[in-house]
Design an enzyme around this catalytic site. Structure first.
Site, PDB file in Angstrom:
ATOM      1  N   GLN A 241     -29.921  -8.160  23.683  1.00 26.89           N
ATOM      2  CA  GLN A 241     -29.582  -7.153  24.696  1.00 26.89           C
ATOM      3  C   GLN A 241     -28.543  -6.163  24.164  1.00 26.89           C
ATOM      4  O   GLN A 241     -27.505  -6.560  23.646  1.00 26.89           O
ATOM      5  CB  GLN A 241     -29.070  -7.851  25.971  1.00 26.89           C
ATOM      6  CG  GLN A 241     -28.763  -6.915  27.113  1.00 26.89           C
ATOM      7  CD  GLN A 241     -29.995  -6.183  27.659  1.00 26.89           C
ATOM      8  OE1 GLN A 241     -31.073  -6.755  27.785  1.00 26.89           O
ATOM      9  NE2 GLN A 241     -29.836  -4.905  27.956  1.00 26.89           N
TER      10      GLN A 241
ATOM     11  N   LYS B  14     -35.396 -10.034  33.162  1.00 27.64           N
ATOM     12  CA  LYS B  14     -36.415 -10.278  32.131  1.00 27.64           C
ATOM     13  C   LYS B  14     -36.777 -11.764  32.088  1.00 27.64           C
ATOM     14  O   LYS B  14     -37.947 -12.131  31.984  1.00 27.64           O
ATOM     15  CB  LYS B  14     -35.905  -9.792  30.758  1.00 27.64           C
ATOM     16  CG  LYS B  14     -35.847  -8.266  30.669  1.00 27.64           C
ATOM     17  CD  LYS B  14     -35.047  -7.771  29.469  1.00 27.64           C
ATOM     18  CE  LYS B  14     -34.859  -6.262  29.531  1.00 27.64           C
ATOM     19  NZ  LYS B  14     -33.909  -5.732  28.545  1.00 27.64           N
TER      20      LYS B  14
ATOM     21  N   ASP C  55     -39.158  -6.464  21.144  1.00 31.51           N
ATOM     22  CA  ASP C  55     -38.496  -5.340  21.814  1.00 31.51           C
ATOM     23  C   ASP C  55     -38.558  -4.079  20.938  1.00 31.51           C
ATOM     24  O   ASP C  55     -38.064  -3.021  21.326  1.00 31.51           O
ATOM     25  CB  ASP C  55     -37.035  -5.724  22.093  1.00 31.51           C
ATOM     26  CG  ASP C  55     -36.433  -4.935  23.248  1.00 31.51           C
ATOM     27  OD1 ASP C  55     -37.196  -4.429  24.092  1.00 31.51           O
ATOM     28  OD2 ASP C  55     -35.193  -4.817  23.298  1.00 31.51           O
TER      29      ASP C  55
END
Ligand code: NAP
Length: 287
Positions: A103, A59, A126
Site C-alpha cells: 500500500q 481490498k 498491482d
C-alpha cells in the site's frame, strides 16, 4: 445543445466491477478445486495512516468475498527501507503467496521504489514494478496498474472506439495518468498528456474525444471544458466522494461519463482481484 448531448449516459463501473469480481470468484473456486489451493494476496501496510488502513481493509474484504485468501502484513512506520525490502522479498519467495499489494504511501523515510522492486514481477498484481511498467509500454503481457487497467476495461465495456481519437489525460502520475495514456496509445488513440505546467489546459480538454481526469482536485474539470459528445472518465477520488470532474455540468456535454462514486473506483479493486486470480493460476501452473 442537441438532445443527445443533454445528459450523458452513465458508465456504471459498479455493475461491471460486480461482474468481474464474480468472474474472479469463479476462477478462484475452480483453482481451489483443481489444486487444493486458493489464490492468496499479501497486503503490506506500513504505519497507521487511516486512509491507507481503509483502502487495505476494503481490498481484503473484497478478496474474502471472492474466495481469495489475504495475508495481512502490518508493519511499523519506523521500519527502514532495508527491513521493508526484506519483508517484501520474503513474500516474493513464499510459494503460498500469489500476489503482493504494497500500500502506497510507505512513509517519507523509506525508498518506496526499492520496496516496490522487491515484488517479484509474477506477483505484481498491482502493476507497480519497473518490469510491469516496461511490459505495458512494449505492449507485452504483464500486470497493469489497476486503475488505468480498470479504465480501459470500462471503455471497452461501453464499446468506445479509441482508434484515431484524441485522448487527453490530465495528470501524469506513475500509477495513474502516465500508464492510462500509454494504454490508450496502445489502442491507437492520439494521446495528449496535460499536467500542472500545461499552458491553456482548457483548450486541450475542449479538444478531447476522450478525457481522463486524474488530477486529485475536486471538480477541477468543468462542463465548459468538455467537447460536446466526449467520453469523460473521472478517476478522481477526493474527500467526500467527490471526483475531479464537475459531474452536473459535465453530464450536460458528455456522451458517456463515469460517476463518482461508482465509476472508476470499483473497477480498480476488480482489476486487482482479477489479476490476483490470474497470477495464482500461472503460479499453480493451471493457466
Ligand atoms: P498525483 O500523483 O497527485 O498526480 C496528480 C497529477 O495531476 C499530476 O501529474 C499533476 O501534475 C496534475 N495536476 C495537479 N494540479 C494540476 C493542475 N492545476 N492542472 C493540471 N494538472 C494538474 O495523483 P494520482 O495518484 O495520479 O491521483 C489522481 C486522482 O486520482 C486523485 O483524486 C486520486 O485520489 C485518484 N485516484 C483514484 C484511484 C481509484 O481507485 N479510483 C486510484 C488512484 C488515484 P504535475 O505532474 O505537473 O505535478
Amino acid at each position: 445543445m442537441t438532445e443527445t448531448t443533454r445528459s450523458a449516459r452513465l458508465m456504471d463501473g459498479k455493475a461491471l466491477a460486480q461482474r468481474l469480481v464474480a468472474e474472479a470468484a469463479t476462477g478462484a473456486a475452480q483453482l481451489r478445486e483443481r489444486t487444493g489451493t486458493a489464490p492468496c494476496l499479501a497486503t503490506v501496510l506500513v504505519g497507521d495512516d487511516p486512509a491507507s488502513e481503509t483502502y487495505v481493509r476494503m481490498k481484503r474484504n473484497r478478496c474474502a468475498k471472492a474466495g481469495i485468501t489475504s495475508r495481512h502484513v502490518p508493519l511499523p512506520a519506523s521500519l527502514s527501507t532495508g527491513e521493508l525490502v526484506e519483508r517484501v522479498s520474503e513474500l516474493s519467495q513464499d510459494p503460498g503467496v500469489h500476489g503482493i499489494l504494497l500500500q502506497h504511501p510507505v512513509g517519507p523515510h523509506i525508498d518506496e521504489r526499492a520496496a516496490f522492486e522487491a515484488i517479484a514481477p509474477e506477483k505484481d498484481v498491482d502493476g507497480v514494478t519497473l518490469s510491469s511498467f516496461a511490459a505495458m509500454s512494449f505492449g507485452l503481457p504483464g500486470f497493469v496498474s489497476c486503475t488505468p487497467g480498470g479504465i480501459l476495461r470500462l471503455l471497452d465495456q461501453y464499446e468506445v472506439d479509441l482508434a484515431g481519437k484524441h485522448a487527453v489525460v490530465v495528470g501524469r502520475s506513475a500509477i495513474l495518468g502516465k500508464p492510462a495514456g500509454m494504454l490508450l496509445l496502445e489502442r491507437n488513440a492520439t494521446v495528449t498528456y496535460c499536467h500542472s505546467r500545461t499552458r491553456d489546459l482548457s483548450a486541450y480538454m475542449r479538444d478531447a474525444d476522450v478525457l481522463i481526469a486524474a488530477v486529485g482536485r475536486p471538480r477541477f474539470v468543468a462542463g465548459a471544458d468538455i467537447k460536446p459528445g466526449a467520453v469523460v472518465i473521472d478517476a478522481g477520488s477526493n474527500p467526500g466522494n467527490v471526483g475531479d470532474v464537475d459531474f452536473e455540468t459535465a453530464r450536460e456535454r458528455a456522451r458517456l461519463i463515469t460517476p463518482v462514486p461508482g465509476g472508476v473506483g470499483p473497477m480498480t479493486i476488480a482489476t486487482l482481484l482479477t489479476q490476483t486470480v490470474q497470477a495464482a493460476a500461472r503460479q499453480l501452473a493451471v493457466a
